[in-house]
Each structure stands twice: as C-alpha cells, then as structure tokens.
Design a protein around this motif. Structure first.
Motif, PDB file in Angstrom:
ATOM      1  N   ALA A   1      20.038 -34.927  41.460  1.00 40.89           N
ATOM      2  CA  ALA A   1      18.700 -35.534  41.509  1.00 40.89           C
ATOM      3  C   ALA A   1      18.605 -36.647  42.554  1.00 40.89           C
ATOM      4  O   ALA A   1      17.914 -36.493  43.577  1.00 40.89           O
ATOM      5  CB  ALA A   1      18.313 -36.055  40.125  1.00 40.89           C
ATOM      6  N   GLU A   2      19.282 -37.742  42.337  1.00 41.72           N
ATOM      7  CA  GLU A   2      19.146 -38.882  43.259  1.00 41.72           C
ATOM      8  C   GLU A   2      19.796 -38.569  44.609  1.00 41.72           C
ATOM      9  O   GLU A   2      19.155 -38.750  45.657  1.00 41.72           O
ATOM     10  CB  GLU A   2      19.701 -40.145  42.593  1.00 41.72           C
ATOM     11  N   PRO A   3      21.018 -38.050  44.634  1.00 44.19           N
ATOM     12  CA  PRO A   3      21.623 -37.727  45.942  1.00 44.19           C
ATOM     13  C   PRO A   3      20.841 -36.664  46.722  1.00 44.19           C
ATOM     14  O   PRO A   3      20.725 -36.754  47.945  1.00 44.19           O
ATOM     15  CB  PRO A   3      23.027 -37.215  45.574  1.00 44.19           C
ATOM     16  N   GLY A   4      20.300 -35.677  46.003  1.00 41.59           N
ATOM     17  CA  GLY A   4      19.509 -34.637  46.672  1.00 41.59           C
ATOM     18  C   GLY A   4      18.254 -35.212  47.297  1.00 41.59           C
ATOM     19  O   GLY A   4      17.926 -34.931  48.456  1.00 41.59           O
ATOM     20  N   LEU A   5      17.556 -36.047  46.524  1.00 44.82           N
ATOM     21  CA  LEU A   5      16.336 -36.683  47.039  1.00 44.82           C
ATOM     22  C   LEU A   5      16.659 -37.581  48.226  1.00 44.82           C
ATOM     23  O   LEU A   5      15.938 -37.604  49.222  1.00 44.82           O
ATOM     24  CB  LEU A   5      15.713 -37.550  45.952  1.00 44.82           C
ATOM     25  N   ARG A   6      17.763 -38.333  48.107  1.00 43.96           N
ATOM     26  CA  ARG A   6      18.161 -39.225  49.195  1.00 43.96           C
ATOM     27  C   ARG A   6      18.418 -38.419  50.470  1.00 43.96           C
ATOM     28  O   ARG A   6      18.025 -38.806  51.562  1.00 43.96           O
ATOM     29  CB  ARG A   6      19.386 -40.040  48.780  1.00 43.96           C
ATOM     30  N   GLY A   7      19.071 -37.271  50.289  1.00 42.48           N
ATOM     31  CA  GLY A   7      19.321 -36.400  51.437  1.00 42.48           C
ATOM     32  C   GLY A   7      18.018 -35.935  52.083  1.00 42.48           C
ATOM     33  O   GLY A   7      17.884 -35.924  53.308  1.00 42.48           O
ATOM     34  N   ILE A   8      17.060 -35.566  51.246  1.00 43.10           N
ATOM     35  CA  ILE A   8      15.763 -35.103  51.755  1.00 43.10           C
ATOM     36  C   ILE A   8      15.082 -36.225  52.544  1.00 43.10           C
ATOM     37  O   ILE A   8      14.587 -36.018  53.654  1.00 43.10           O
ATOM     38  CB  ILE A   8      14.864 -34.632  50.585  1.00 43.10           C
ATOM     39  N   VAL A   9      15.077 -37.425  51.972  1.00 39.20           N
ATOM     40  CA  VAL A   9      14.379 -38.547  52.607  1.00 39.20           C
ATOM     41  C   VAL A   9      15.086 -38.992  53.882  1.00 39.20           C
ATOM     42  O   VAL A   9      14.449 -39.253  54.900  1.00 39.20           O
ATOM     43  CB  VAL A   9      14.241 -39.734  51.617  1.00 39.20           C
TER      44      VAL A   9
END
Lengths: 157, 157
Positions: A57-65
């Motif tokens: 969740a958080e690492p995936g979103l961070r990667g996207i951003v």
C-alpha cells in the motif's frame, strides 16, 4: 478523459480507508500467538499476509508518486501485534497524503508497479484494495477456525 | 459531476467481469462433494457462498435498473457443480446487459438495494465486487485445506 464521473478520486480513497479500518479490526481480533503462528493448509500466517499488505500500500503509492520502480519487500521486521498495528496506523496518513498527490489526469497512465506490473494507475490502485480484501478474508477464516467471531464485513467505519 | 474520470463505466465492468472469471475458475477447482459439504469453523459451504453471490449480482443489478426493491433470496435450488456453473454463465451476459442500462449520471443517486441498503449506486456496485472477492478468498482457504491449489489471484482472463 472527459465524460461523466461514476466514482470520484475522493470516493475511491474513502472506500479504501474503510477497508483499511476493517483490516485493522481484523488484526486486533487475533490472539497474539495465533497472529504469528496459526495457518491453514500451508498458507502464510495472518501476520505475514498483513506484512504483504504493508509492503504494497504505502510503498506502492510512494513509487507511483515518485515514479520510482523499486521492488517490493514483504519481509518486514515486525514481530508483535502492537508493531503491526503501529505500522498500519503510521501508514494511513501517508497513504492519504500520497494518494492526494496523484493527479486525476494520471489515473489512466501506465505505471510499472514495483518494476514488474505495468498497468494503468487506476488498475494498480484497484489491485491494492482487491488484494487487501482477499487476504483479510483469509484472516476471517483463520479467526472462525480459531473459534473467534470476525468483525462485520460491511462495517467500514 | 464533471471532473476528470479516474475510472470509466466500461473499466469498472471489465474489472468486475475479470473477478467473475476468477470466481468461476475457483468453483471449478472444487471436487463436487466438497463444494456442497466442506466448511471450516462452522462457516457456509463454498456452494452456499456462491449462491449468495448469485443472489446479489444479477438480482441486485436488475433491481437497480428496474427500480424494484425486492429482498434477496440466498436459498437458490442449485444442487450440483454443473448447475452452479450454468447459472454463473447464464448471469454473466445478463449482468453486462443490465449494467449497460445504468446511466452514468445515476451512479451517484441513492438506491435502496434489496429494500434494505440505501447507498449511492456506485457504492452498491463496489459492494458486489468486494463481497465476491471476500467470499471467493474464503473458498481459496477451503481449497488449500483440501490440498488443492487455487487459481492465481492475479489471473482475471
């Protein structure tokens, strides 16, 4: 893309956060030892399933951003129920903050999640939620097998 | 509502149909007797969980389209694996047809699903998919407990 909106960005986030609240309650229902030791049919413990969710969740979103395609790591050193819940709670405001940074215009752009899964961002985000529902439901079965009543599925408050 | 679309109506349908394909494969994996008799921790059999899904998806959509608030009935007289799969396959084209009839403008209107659950239509539809993921995941645990490998979660083709 300009047509009628069936689901707003804010509604999607609210939907996700409702699921996160339910998953948190599911973690809470587990007795400490069972969380880290109980499994069915050779599957992972619920703690390991939760670590997978935390690693997405958080690492995936961070990667996207940040447009960084780093691989995921499910092996997070969290060894108590309190640790899992604390990380869950730390990540929620980060998720809200990061999600807010994704421009609506980008939801249909491809992103190579974790350097491996190249799909439109909306599809990556749906996967995050689907995968959380999937693994939490497995936790519901573990709880039932342990004689513990799971939270109500429809309660997302 | 006129802002940027993060998920189109067609994308939502494709997403749902992908999940339906995976759920169908999950039914197929069950040995016939276990489908109707096996359970864990006092939960329902996978056949009963599938009947719940059958009683929600097509009837729920039909209610939305026809604005009829009839109660659901999970007790569907389907007693073989072939019967469950046949009904699943009958319902899919009906779901496509009915979903297509919901105007995009209506997704944010409230609908009192089954005369009981008053939420915006988009929220009702998300619930249909979430509930399918949830119960299918329970089937995955049953399969693992029976020593059978479930389908791949990410395979929606």
């Amino acid at each position: 893309m300009s047509t009628t909106v069936i689901l707003t960005k804010a509604e999607f986030l609210t939907h996700w956060l409702g699921h996160r609240a339910l998953t948190r309650r599911t973690i809470e229902k587990f007795p400490e030892p069972d969380l880290f030791s109980y499994n069915i049919g050779g599957m992972r413990t619920f703690a390991d399933l939760i670590k997978e969710l935390l690693s997405i969740a958080e690492p995936g979103l961070r990667g996207i951003v940040q447009q960084k395609e780093e691989p995921y790591n499910h092996d997070i050193p969290l060894n108590t129920k309190a640790d899992l819940l604390a990380r869950w709670d730390e990540d929620t405001p980060k998720i809200i903050e990061l999600f807010g940074q994704i421009p609506e215009e980008d939801f249909h752009k491809d992103y190579n999640l974790f350097g491996e899964y190249k799909f439109p961002i909306y599809s990556n985000l749906l996967y995050f939620v689907d995968n959380e529902i999937h693994h939490r439901a497995q936790g519901f079965v573990y709880l039932r097998a342990l004689g513990i009543e799971p939270p109500f599925f429809w309660d997302r408050g």
